[in-house]
Design a protein around this motif. Structure first.
Motif, mmCIF file in Angstrom:
data_model
loop_
_atom_site.group_PDB
_atom_site.id
_atom_site.type_symbol
_atom_site.label_atom_id
_atom_site.label_comp_id
_atom_site.label_asym_id
_atom_site.label_seq_id
_atom_site.Cartn_x
_atom_site.Cartn_y
_atom_site.Cartn_z
ATOM 1 N N ASP A 1 109.695 -14.629 78.159
ATOM 2 C CA ASP A 1 110.004 -15.670 79.131
ATOM 3 C C ASP A 1 109.043 -16.850 78.971
ATOM 4 N N ILE A 2 109.402 -17.972 79.602
ATOM 5 C CA ILE A 2 108.642 -19.210 79.423
ATOM 6 C C ILE A 2 107.201 -19.047 79.890
ATOM 7 N N SER A 3 107.005 -18.396 81.024
ATOM 8 C CA SER A 3 105.656 -18.249 81.566
ATOM 9 C C SER A 3 104.743 -17.492 80.611
ATOM 10 N N ARG A 4 105.231 -16.374 80.071
ATOM 11 C CA ARG A 4 104.428 -15.580 79.143
ATOM 12 C C ARG A 4 104.170 -16.361 77.852
ATOM 13 N N ARG A 5 105.195 -17.022 77.366
ATOM 14 C CA ARG A 5 105.066 -17.824 76.151
ATOM 15 C C ARG A 5 104.006 -18.905 76.327
ATOM 16 N N LEU A 6 104.009 -19.567 77.465
ATOM 17 C CA LEU A 6 103.059 -20.640 77.721
ATOM 18 C C LEU A 6 101.638 -20.109 77.828
ATOM 19 N N GLU A 7 101.446 -19.023 78.553
ATOM 20 C CA GLU A 7 100.100 -18.509 78.742
ATOM 21 C C GLU A 7 99.486 -18.030 77.424
ATOM 22 N N LEU A 8 100.288 -17.427 76.549
ATOM 23 C CA LEU A 8 99.775 -17.016 75.244
ATOM 24 C C LEU A 8 99.325 -18.226 74.426
ATOM 25 N N ALA A 9 100.134 -19.280 74.442
ATOM 26 C CA ALA A 9 99.782 -20.492 73.701
ATOM 27 C C ALA A 9 98.555 -21.173 74.305
#
Length: 286
Positions: A2-10
């Motif tokens: 999901d977008i939230s997980r993708r963003l936090e990893l980046a």
């Protein structure tokens, strides 16, 4: 993912690069300034647009989203300084200058700005020309004459054009979000300007309303700052009911402004969701 997980990893990868081998207190302050995050609305919009446009270079889209959030966090660190808003709390905790000192707060904001552009250059191997366009867009919407630096500077002018003030101070990064998301996915930036501008103006009007109507506990930051600091606001210009009407008018046009793309319906749903969240409920503070 999901977008939230993708963003936090980046975000984590970018902050780790910025901290590596540097002075410990400044490294700690960088984490403090970005974690825990707020709503992450700007990078979420950026990734949502990229996905709606095909998201064929996800590394570039991730970098664009992270860069936007880092610039936003840097602006908050600087805005909270005694030279500007002199705020003691942000997101329910002491501001960076209260927790680490004013010099480290200045350096934290500066370091986050540099990290934002570094994130874009780090992703450049995915598509160098798109990365260059992203760098130019971020610079345009951050600096002078129409970026967030210009927005802050409007507060020092003897007469303020409220729409120009809002367009620079708040809407600039929302326009960056829609345009950078599109460019990261190989689309032209210009058709996405109106959507970002409308969302940004709506967000600023909603923020003016929250500042006037809510208390500090609800906001997680000082309330009543516009009136206390004699800052221009939609509430001052239009009154509470007039500002609410403007907010609804802006949002009603935002969905219609979404350019044609494969994920148009999903983007429309996202904008509608943000519209519902932005519209103030019954006031907490009178």
């Amino acid at each position: 993912m999901d977008i939230s997980r993708r963003l936090e990893l980046a975000m984590s990868a970018t902050i780790d690069r910025a901290q590596a081998g540097g002075p410990g207190r400044l490294a700690h302050a960088l984490n403090y300034a970005v974690l825990p995050g707020g709503a992450r609305i700007r990078p979420t919009i950026c990734l949502s647009v990229a996905m709606a446009c095909g998201d064929d270079r996800p590394a570039l889209a991730d970098a664009a989203a992270v860069a936007l959030e880092l610039i936003h966090c840097a602006s908050l660190v600087h805005d909270d300084l005694p030279a500007f808003d002199n705020a003691d709390f942000r997101r329910g905790k002491p501001t960076v200058h209260m927790a680490f000192s004013e010099p480290l707060a200045v350096l934290t904001g500066d370091s986050l700005i540099i990290a934002a552009f570094d994130a874009l250059t780090h992703a450049a191997p995915a598509d160098a020309m798109r990365a260059l366009s992203l760098v130019r867009l971020l610079a345009h919407h951050t600096g002078m004459p129409h970026g967030i630096c210009a927005g802050q500077a409007w507060e020092s002018e003897p007469e303020v054009d409220l729409r120009a003030y809002h367009r620079s101070k708040t809407a600039a990064l929302f326009v960056a979000a829609t345009q950078m998301g599109a460019v990261a996915a190989g689309q032209e930036a210009e058709p996405w300007q109106e959507l970002g501008a409308r969302i940004g103006e709506a967000f600023q009007v909603a923020d003016d309303l929250r500042d006037a109507l809510y208390d500090a506990e609800t906001l997680g930051k000082p309330a009543g700052q516009d009136a206390a600091l004699a800052r221009p606001s939609a509430v001052e210009e239009l009154g509470v009911q007039g500002a609410i009407k403007r907010l609804r008018d802006i949002l009603s046009g935002a969905i219609a402004s979404i350019p044609s793309c494969p994920g148009e319906a999903q983007l429309a749903s996202m904008v509608q969701l943000y519209a519902e969240r932005m519209t103030p409920v019954a006031p907490v503070r009178v």
